[in-house]
Design a protein around this motif. Structure first.
Motif, PDB file in Angstrom:
ATOM      1  N   PRO A  73     -18.221  -1.394  -7.193  1.00 38.40           N
ATOM      2  CA  PRO A  73     -18.881  -0.192  -7.724  1.00 38.40           C
ATOM      3  C   PRO A  73     -17.882   0.828  -8.261  1.00 38.40           C
ATOM      4  O   PRO A  73     -16.701   0.830  -7.885  1.00 38.40           O
ATOM      5  CB  PRO A  73     -19.618   0.369  -6.503  1.00 38.40           C
ATOM      6  CG  PRO A  73     -19.720  -0.757  -5.550  1.00 38.40           C
ATOM      7  CD  PRO A  73     -18.513  -1.609  -5.771  1.00 38.40           C
ATOM      8  N   PRO A  74     -18.342   1.705  -9.149  1.00 38.99           N
ATOM      9  CA  PRO A  74     -17.496   2.802  -9.627  1.00 38.99           C
ATOM     10  C   PRO A  74     -16.923   3.579  -8.448  1.00 38.99           C
ATOM     11  O   PRO A  74     -17.608   3.834  -7.464  1.00 38.99           O
ATOM     12  CB  PRO A  74     -18.466   3.667 -10.441  1.00 38.99           C
ATOM     13  CG  PRO A  74     -19.528   2.718 -10.880  1.00 38.99           C
ATOM     14  CD  PRO A  74     -19.685   1.734  -9.771  1.00 38.99           C
ATOM     15  N   GLY A  75     -15.663   3.937  -8.552  1.00 37.86           N
ATOM     16  CA  GLY A  75     -14.986   4.633  -7.468  1.00 37.86           C
ATOM     17  C   GLY A  75     -14.129   3.732  -6.611  1.00 37.86           C
ATOM     18  O   GLY A  75     -13.305   4.217  -5.822  1.00 37.86           O
ATOM     19  N   THR A  76     -14.301   2.400  -6.730  1.00 42.56           N
ATOM     20  CA  THR A  76     -13.484   1.476  -5.932  1.00 42.56           C
ATOM     21  C   THR A  76     -12.001   1.661  -6.237  1.00 42.56           C
ATOM     22  O   THR A  76     -11.154   1.569  -5.341  1.00 42.56           O
ATOM     23  CB  THR A  76     -13.905   0.016  -6.203  1.00 42.56           C
ATOM     24  OG1 THR A  76     -15.283  -0.146  -5.882  1.00 42.56           O
ATOM     25  CG2 THR A  76     -13.078  -0.956  -5.368  1.00 42.56           C
ATOM     26  N   PHE A  77     -11.681   1.920  -7.507  1.00 39.48           N
ATOM     27  CA  PHE A  77     -10.293   2.085  -7.916  1.00 39.48           C
ATOM     28  C   PHE A  77      -9.862   3.554  -7.949  1.00 39.48           C
ATOM     29  O   PHE A  77      -8.827   3.875  -8.525  1.00 39.48           O
ATOM     30  CB  PHE A  77     -10.061   1.451  -9.294  1.00 39.48           C
ATOM     31  CG  PHE A  77      -9.788  -0.024  -9.251  1.00 39.48           C
ATOM     32  CD1 PHE A  77      -8.508  -0.520  -9.431  1.00 39.48           C
ATOM     33  CD2 PHE A  77     -10.811  -0.927  -9.018  1.00 39.48           C
ATOM     34  CE1 PHE A  77      -8.246  -1.886  -9.394  1.00 39.48           C
ATOM     35  CE2 PHE A  77     -10.573  -2.296  -8.977  1.00 39.48           C
ATOM     36  CZ  PHE A  77      -9.282  -2.778  -9.168  1.00 39.48           C
ATOM     37  N   ALA A  78     -10.672   4.442  -7.371  1.00 42.28           N
ATOM     38  CA  ALA A  78     -10.281   5.856  -7.311  1.00 42.28           C
ATOM     39  C   ALA A  78      -9.001   5.981  -6.479  1.00 42.28           C
ATOM     40  O   ALA A  78      -8.797   5.219  -5.534  1.00 42.28           O
ATOM     41  CB  ALA A  78     -11.403   6.680  -6.682  1.00 42.28           C
ATOM     42  N   PRO A  79      -8.107   6.923  -6.806  1.00 47.29           N
ATOM     43  CA  PRO A  79      -8.242   7.984  -7.805  1.00 47.29           C
ATOM     44  C   PRO A  79      -7.780   7.595  -9.208  1.00 47.29           C
ATOM     45  O   PRO A  79      -7.735   8.440 -10.089  1.00 47.29           O
ATOM     46  CB  PRO A  79      -7.333   9.079  -7.251  1.00 47.29           C
ATOM     47  CG  PRO A  79      -6.223   8.303  -6.592  1.00 47.29           C
ATOM     48  CD  PRO A  79      -6.870   7.080  -6.001  1.00 47.29           C
ATOM     49  N   PRO A 138      -7.077  -2.066  -5.029  1.00 44.90           N
ATOM     50  CA  PRO A 138      -7.272  -1.449  -3.711  1.00 44.90           C
ATOM     51  C   PRO A 138      -7.559  -2.498  -2.643  1.00 44.90           C
ATOM     52  O   PRO A 138      -7.889  -3.645  -2.949  1.00 44.90           O
ATOM     53  CB  PRO A 138      -8.470  -0.519  -3.934  1.00 44.90           C
ATOM     54  CG  PRO A 138      -9.166  -1.066  -5.126  1.00 44.90           C
ATOM     55  CD  PRO A 138      -8.116  -1.670  -5.991  1.00 44.90           C
ATOM     56  N   PRO A 139      -7.448  -2.114  -1.371  1.00 39.55           N
ATOM     57  CA  PRO A 139      -7.630  -3.079  -0.270  1.00 39.55           C
ATOM     58  C   PRO A 139      -8.936  -3.856  -0.329  1.00 39.55           C
ATOM     59  O   PRO A 139      -8.961  -5.038  -0.005  1.00 39.55           O
ATOM     60  CB  PRO A 139      -7.564  -2.182   0.978  1.00 39.55           C
ATOM     61  CG  PRO A 139      -6.687  -1.034   0.566  1.00 39.55           C
ATOM     62  CD  PRO A 139      -7.008  -0.789  -0.879  1.00 39.55           C
ATOM     63  N   LEU A 140     -10.046  -3.225  -0.722  1.00 43.73           N
ATOM     64  CA  LEU A 140     -11.326  -3.937  -0.759  1.00 43.73           C
ATOM     65  C   LEU A 140     -11.261  -5.125  -1.709  1.00 43.73           C
ATOM     66  O   LEU A 140     -11.779  -6.208  -1.398  1.00 43.73           O
ATOM     67  CB  LEU A 140     -12.450  -2.984  -1.187  1.00 43.73           C
ATOM     68  CG  LEU A 140     -13.849  -3.597  -1.254  1.00 43.73           C
ATOM     69  CD1 LEU A 140     -14.294  -4.068   0.133  1.00 43.73           C
ATOM     70  CD2 LEU A 140     -14.856  -2.602  -1.821  1.00 43.73           C
ATOM     71  N   VAL A 141     -10.626  -4.951  -2.858  1.00 46.67           N
ATOM     72  CA  VAL A 141     -10.515  -6.041  -3.829  1.00 46.67           C
ATOM     73  C   VAL A 141      -9.601  -7.133  -3.289  1.00 46.67           C
ATOM     74  O   VAL A 141      -9.901  -8.326  -3.389  1.00 46.67           O
ATOM     75  CB  VAL A 141      -9.994  -5.502  -5.180  1.00 46.67           C
ATOM     76  CG1 VAL A 141      -9.815  -6.636  -6.180  1.00 46.67           C
ATOM     77  CG2 VAL A 141     -10.956  -4.457  -5.737  1.00 46.67           C
ATOM     78  N   ARG A 142      -8.478  -6.724  -2.699  1.00 44.19           N
ATOM     79  CA  ARG A 142      -7.536  -7.724  -2.178  1.00 44.19           C
ATOM     80  C   ARG A 142      -8.146  -8.505  -1.010  1.00 44.19           C
ATOM     81  O   ARG A 142      -7.924  -9.713  -0.887  1.00 44.19           O
ATOM     82  CB  ARG A 142      -6.228  -7.052  -1.759  1.00 44.19           C
ATOM     83  CG  ARG A 142      -5.534  -6.312  -2.899  1.00 44.19           C
ATOM     84  CD  ARG A 142      -4.034  -6.187  -2.700  1.00 44.19           C
ATOM     85  NE  ARG A 142      -3.646  -5.611  -1.441  1.00 44.19           N
ATOM     86  CZ  ARG A 142      -3.572  -4.297  -1.193  1.00 44.19           C
ATOM     87  NH1 ARG A 142      -3.908  -3.432  -2.140  1.00 44.19           N
ATOM     88  NH2 ARG A 142      -3.182  -3.844  -0.032  1.00 44.19           N
ATOM     89  N   ASP A 180       0.814  -1.211   0.000  1.00 44.54           N
ATOM     90  CA  ASP A 180       0.000   0.000   0.000  1.00 44.54           C
ATOM     91  C   ASP A 180       0.849   1.262   0.000  1.00 44.54           C
ATOM     92  O   ASP A 180       0.507   2.242  -0.669  1.00 44.54           O
ATOM     93  CB  ASP A 180      -0.939   0.005   1.214  1.00 44.54           C
ATOM     94  CG  ASP A 180      -2.031  -1.042   1.091  1.00 44.54           C
ATOM     95  OD1 ASP A 180      -2.640  -1.132   0.015  1.00 44.54           O
ATOM     96  OD2 ASP A 180      -2.272  -1.775   2.065  1.00 44.54           O
ATOM     97  N   VAL A 181       1.939   1.253   0.747  1.00 44.86           N
ATOM     98  CA  VAL A 181       2.816   2.432   0.773  1.00 44.86           C
ATOM     99  C   VAL A 181       3.411   2.682  -0.604  1.00 44.86           C
ATOM    100  O   VAL A 181       3.442   3.817  -1.097  1.00 44.86           O
ATOM    101  CB  VAL A 181       3.928   2.260   1.823  1.00 44.86           C
ATOM    102  CG1 VAL A 181       5.021   3.315   1.635  1.00 44.86           C
ATOM    103  CG2 VAL A 181       3.347   2.366   3.227  1.00 44.86           C
ATOM    104  N   LEU A 182       3.870   1.632  -1.262  1.00 43.47           N
ATOM    105  CA  LEU A 182       4.474   1.798  -2.580  1.00 43.47           C
ATOM    106  C   LEU A 182       3.436   2.253  -3.609  1.00 43.47           C
ATOM    107  O   LEU A 182       3.726   3.103  -4.464  1.00 43.47           O
ATOM    108  CB  LEU A 182       5.124   0.491  -3.036  1.00 43.47           C
ATOM    109  CG  LEU A 182       5.928   0.550  -4.350  1.00 43.47           C
ATOM    110  CD1 LEU A 182       6.878   1.728  -4.373  1.00 43.47           C
ATOM    111  CD2 LEU A 182       6.687  -0.750  -4.557  1.00 43.47           C
ATOM    112  N   ALA A 183       2.225   1.722  -3.534  1.00 42.34           N
ATOM    113  CA  ALA A 183       1.170   2.155  -4.455  1.00 42.34           C
ATOM    114  C   ALA A 183       0.849   3.630  -4.255  1.00 42.34           C
ATOM    115  O   ALA A 183       0.643   4.380  -5.217  1.00 42.34           O
ATOM    116  CB  ALA A 183      -0.083   1.309  -4.246  1.00 42.34           C
ATOM    117  N   GLU A 184       0.838   4.081  -2.985  1.00 42.24           N
ATOM    118  CA  GLU A 184       0.572   5.495  -2.708  1.00 42.24           C
ATOM    119  C   GLU A 184       1.700   6.380  -3.231  1.00 42.24           C
ATOM    120  O   GLU A 184       1.457   7.448  -3.799  1.00 42.24           O
ATOM    121  CB  GLU A 184       0.383   5.709  -1.204  1.00 42.24           C
ATOM    122  CG  GLU A 184       0.024   7.147  -0.852  1.00 42.24           C
ATOM    123  CD  GLU A 184      -0.191   7.356   0.631  1.00 42.24           C
ATOM    124  OE1 GLU A 184      -0.313   8.514   1.041  1.00 42.24           O
ATOM    125  OE2 GLU A 184      -0.224   6.350   1.374  1.00 42.24           O
TER     126      GLU A 184
END
Length: 750
Positions: free
Chosen positions: A217-223, A58-62, A40-44
């Motif tokens: 839903p749309p927005g899960t992969f935001a930004p 994102p975390p929800l998918v993982r 997560d840190v590297l993705a940010e």
């Protein structure tokens, strides 16, 4: 492992040396200092430095994938398009794990992620690797980039060999499935374009079945993106069957969905599981629309009939004709793009003729006038949305569609009723014109108005409002003293500002990502004491800011922006949100606030004539607001939970409906997926299993008798507690008490 603070210290050091920082520079600096980063840190870091591609779901998918893989051991596992190891790390270390890294940059990223040292990797083009390597895998899990360049592969299906052309990420999925072991499973995260792709159509030829689809839903992969995304589960199967479909919008959905998926069980609500034909599946939104159409038609007690059974013909526009169509009897003109109304006259079309189709009705079955009204109704618009393909309604879809009609006799009565409504509107318009053309004839104008029975209409409207507002208007309507009526209206408008803003803020807070991203905009120039005193002006300023944000979200054409906003308010209809966030609503509130400041601060002595004049000004604003809010709360209720039981994962609740003016609250039964708190209030949209929790700016106190049930609005935080005021209950107009929940809510907002 390097924390995010340590990493940004590195960034500051590099900035201090005057260096331009790229993600690659940062990774090399991390490696030189012997640090490892979390996924997560590297993705940010990647997003902050270069707005790069999606490196990891994102975390929800993982967490969803992790729950699906829990307690399972796979001998050989492959991620054919890896970057950070974020998915393959979810698999037990006891497995043989291999990641394919497309280039050296991915290899550098992969090497600094904590937990990747035990994962093998190869570098290169994954399509080439899969075509040349004969190994078979028990689990293939991946989230390749969306919308990659087109490519082609040679696919062998039994004795046939053919070339398949498609986007590279979809070809990768198809090619990977040829390397599944007999009992193997493939998990891929894809965009909705997958379901209409060449690769999807070729899966069955290699014996692969789409076992499950999980919508995010749309927005899960935001930004990174606002598009809808799907986790698909693929396996080899001899006999094709229906595909499990669900939606996971929050972590609370994961366990019910996984439980229903693994047991092949229909969920109690649509989001927790249903079964669909994989070959006709288009999107979760289409399934949701079909569900909404079914629910609404059942409430209306209407059965579906094929559109083709009530029409003679459907005609597309003809550029050779001046108006685009031949003017035929019994015809309506249906927009195939946009949201415009269907019309029955060529002169009424508002778009270019090519954006309409002409539908000629069988007059013995229905009328063009009725069907034009139908296609412009809530149910008709749902059907139009369902028929859309890429922003337009194809002729083929229209011909296969179904509509919902009552008997011909009922249709005739409905048209007659509509004609009376239209006539009433015309009468009101005529009376209004007469009023301003002949001001000295106002007595006759008032007599004309009495015939329209305004008083009954006003009372009916008040009963549609939430009790906190309706109870104040009841006091106003029942009062005969002009000055008291004026004060009741001031109380109503101030309560309206607080109530509206509470609803808007509750919806905003329910979408934590939206609140976090917009907090500085919404609460600019506010400090933690700003809301410690409830003022008319404060609620208007705060409400206007949120309303502007909501209007932007609802009007955003990016996929999912509007849907995520509706989801935040737990609704599938925009009417309430549109009214709450309307500029016109806040214009009314600002004008009434100006009246109060002007009249109370600099108004001088108020005689009877001046009081009547001021009351008339407020009643004018009330009439404007009433026009804005006709039927706004239809299908919505403010509820307070009473008791309930849990059955098969669904809470069957009895709640009090806090609507209208009566203090004896109606008890209704609802079904929810979460256990509501009996100390809180909720906005409930009929049929939605997840009511919206309201922020605690309104409090109900139950008395020994129903006549003493009272509603209180938050007023201020004082040293000895929180002050609450009631605008309808004289016996105890205010009280002061400690309220840790309210104070904590205020602190959490700013």
């Amino acid at each position: 492992m390097g924390s995010i603070e340590e990493i940004w210290n590195l960034v500051d050091q590099l900035h201090g040396r005057g260096e331009r920082i790229t993600l690659q520079d940062l990774i090399r600096e991390v490696k030189s200092q012997g640090l490892f980063l979390s996924v997560d840190v590297l993705a940010e870091l990647a997003w902050r430095t270069e707005r790069s591609e999606i490196l990891v779901p994102p975390p929800l998918v993982r967490k969803t994938i992790s729950a699906l893989l829990k307690h399972k051991i796979y001998r050989k596992v492959l991620d054919p398009w890896d970057r950070l190891g974020g998915l393959i790390q979810l698999v037990s270390p006891e497995s043989t794990r291999l990641s394919i890294l497309y280039n050296s940059f991915y290899q550098e990223l992969f090497s600094v992620v904590e937990g990747n040292t035990d994962i093998s990797f190869v570098m290169g083009n994954p399509l080439e690797f899969l075509s040349k390597n004969d190994s078979h895998w028990d689990l293939i899990v991946s989230c390749p980039p969306f919308a990659m360049r087109r490519d082609k592969i040679i696919l062998q299906a039994g004795d046939s060999i053919e070339t398949v052309s498609d986007s590279m990420e979809l070809l990768l999925l198809l090619q990977a499935c040829t390397r599944l072991s007999a009992e193997g499973t493939a998990l891929f995260v894809v965009a909705s374009r997958f379901f209409g792709s060449n690769s999807f159509r070729h899966l069955s030829s290699i014996g692969i079945h789409l076992e499950a689809i999980v919508h995010f839903p749309p927005g899960t992969f935001a930004p990174y993106t606002d598009i809808s995304t799907y986790l698909i589960v693929l396996r080899q199967i001899d006999v094709p069957k229906m595909t499990f479909l669900a939606e996971i919008g929050s972590e609370d959905d994961i366990q019910p969905v996984i439980r229903n998926m693994t047991s092949s069980k229909q969920g109690r609500i649509l989001e927790h599981g249903t079964f669909v034909d994989p070959h006709s599946f288009r999107s979760f939104k289409a399934i949701q629309l079909a569900f909404d159409i079914n629910q609404l038609s059942r409430r209306m007690n209407l059965e579906p009939i094929p559109l083709t059974s009530i029409i003679k013909e459907i005609n597309q526009s003809n550029i050779k004709l001046e108006e685009g169509f031949e003017d035929l009897p019994d015809a309506l003109y249906l927009p195939i793009v946009g949201k415009s109304d269907a019309v029955t006259h060529l002169s009424d079309i508002r778009l270019k003729p090519r954006n309409y189709v002409q539908i000629v009705m069988k007059s013995e079955k229905t009328s063009a006038e009725y069907m034009a009204r139908f296609f412009s109704s809530e149910l008709g618009r749902l059907i139009r949305d369902y028929l859309l393909r890429g922003g337009t309604i194809p002729l083929s879809s229209l011909k296969e569609s179904e509509v919902y009609l009552p008997s011909v006799e009922t249709q005739i009565k409905m048209i007659n009723a509509q004609n009376e409504i239209t006539e009433l509107r015309a009468m009101l318009h005529t009376i209004e014109q007469q009023l301003w053309k002949k001001p000295n004839d106002v007595d006759n104008t008032l007599k004309s108005l009495k015939n329209i029975n305004r008083e009954t209409g006003f009372g009916v409207w008040v009963e549609t409002l939430p009790f906190p507002l309706a109870s104040i208007l009841w006091r106003y309507d029942a009062e005969s003293d002009v000055r008291m009526k004026k004060e009741h209206l001031f109380h109503f408008f101030e309560a309206m500002a607080q109530f509206n803003t509470m609803l808007l803020l509750s919806g905003l807070k329910s979408d934590s990502s939206l609140l976090v991203s917009q907090r500085e905009t919404v609460f600019a120039n506010f400090n933690k004491e700003s809301l410690y005193r409830s003022t008319f002006g404060t609620w208007i300023v705060l409400g206007e800011r949120i309303a502007k944000l909501i209007r932007t979200q609802m009007g955003n054409r990016a996929e999912g922006s509007r849907e995520s906003c509706l989801k935040a308010f737990r609704s599938s209809r925009p009417d309430l949100i549109d009214t709450l966030s309307s500029k016109k609503t806040f214009e009314v509130l600002k004008r009434t606030a100006d009246f109060r400041n002007k009249w109370k601060g600099h108004g001088g002595i108020e005689n009877g004539q001046e009081a009547q004049k001021r009351l008339s000004a407020l009643e004018t604003e009330l009439a404007v607001l009433r026009q804005l809010m006709i039927d706004t709360y239809e299908g919505y209720q403010i509820i307070r939970p009473e008791n309930g039981v849990l059955k098969s994962g669904i809470y069957h609740m009895q709640v009090s409906s806090l609507m209208g003016t009566r203090q004896i609250f109606k008890k209704i039964s609802i079904q929810t997926t979460l256990m509501p708190d009996s100390d809180k209030l909720y906005l409930y949209f009929e049929g939605n299993p997840e009511p919206l929790e309201l922020l605690p700016f309104i409090k109900f106190k139950s008395g020994p008798s129903s006549e003493e049930n009272a509603c209180y609005f938050y007023n201020s935080v004082e040293k000895s507690g929180v002050r609450w005021v009631s605008y309808h209950f004289d016996k105890e107009a205010e009280f002061l008490e400690a309220d840790a929940v309210l104070e904590q809510t205020l602190k959490s907002l700013i």
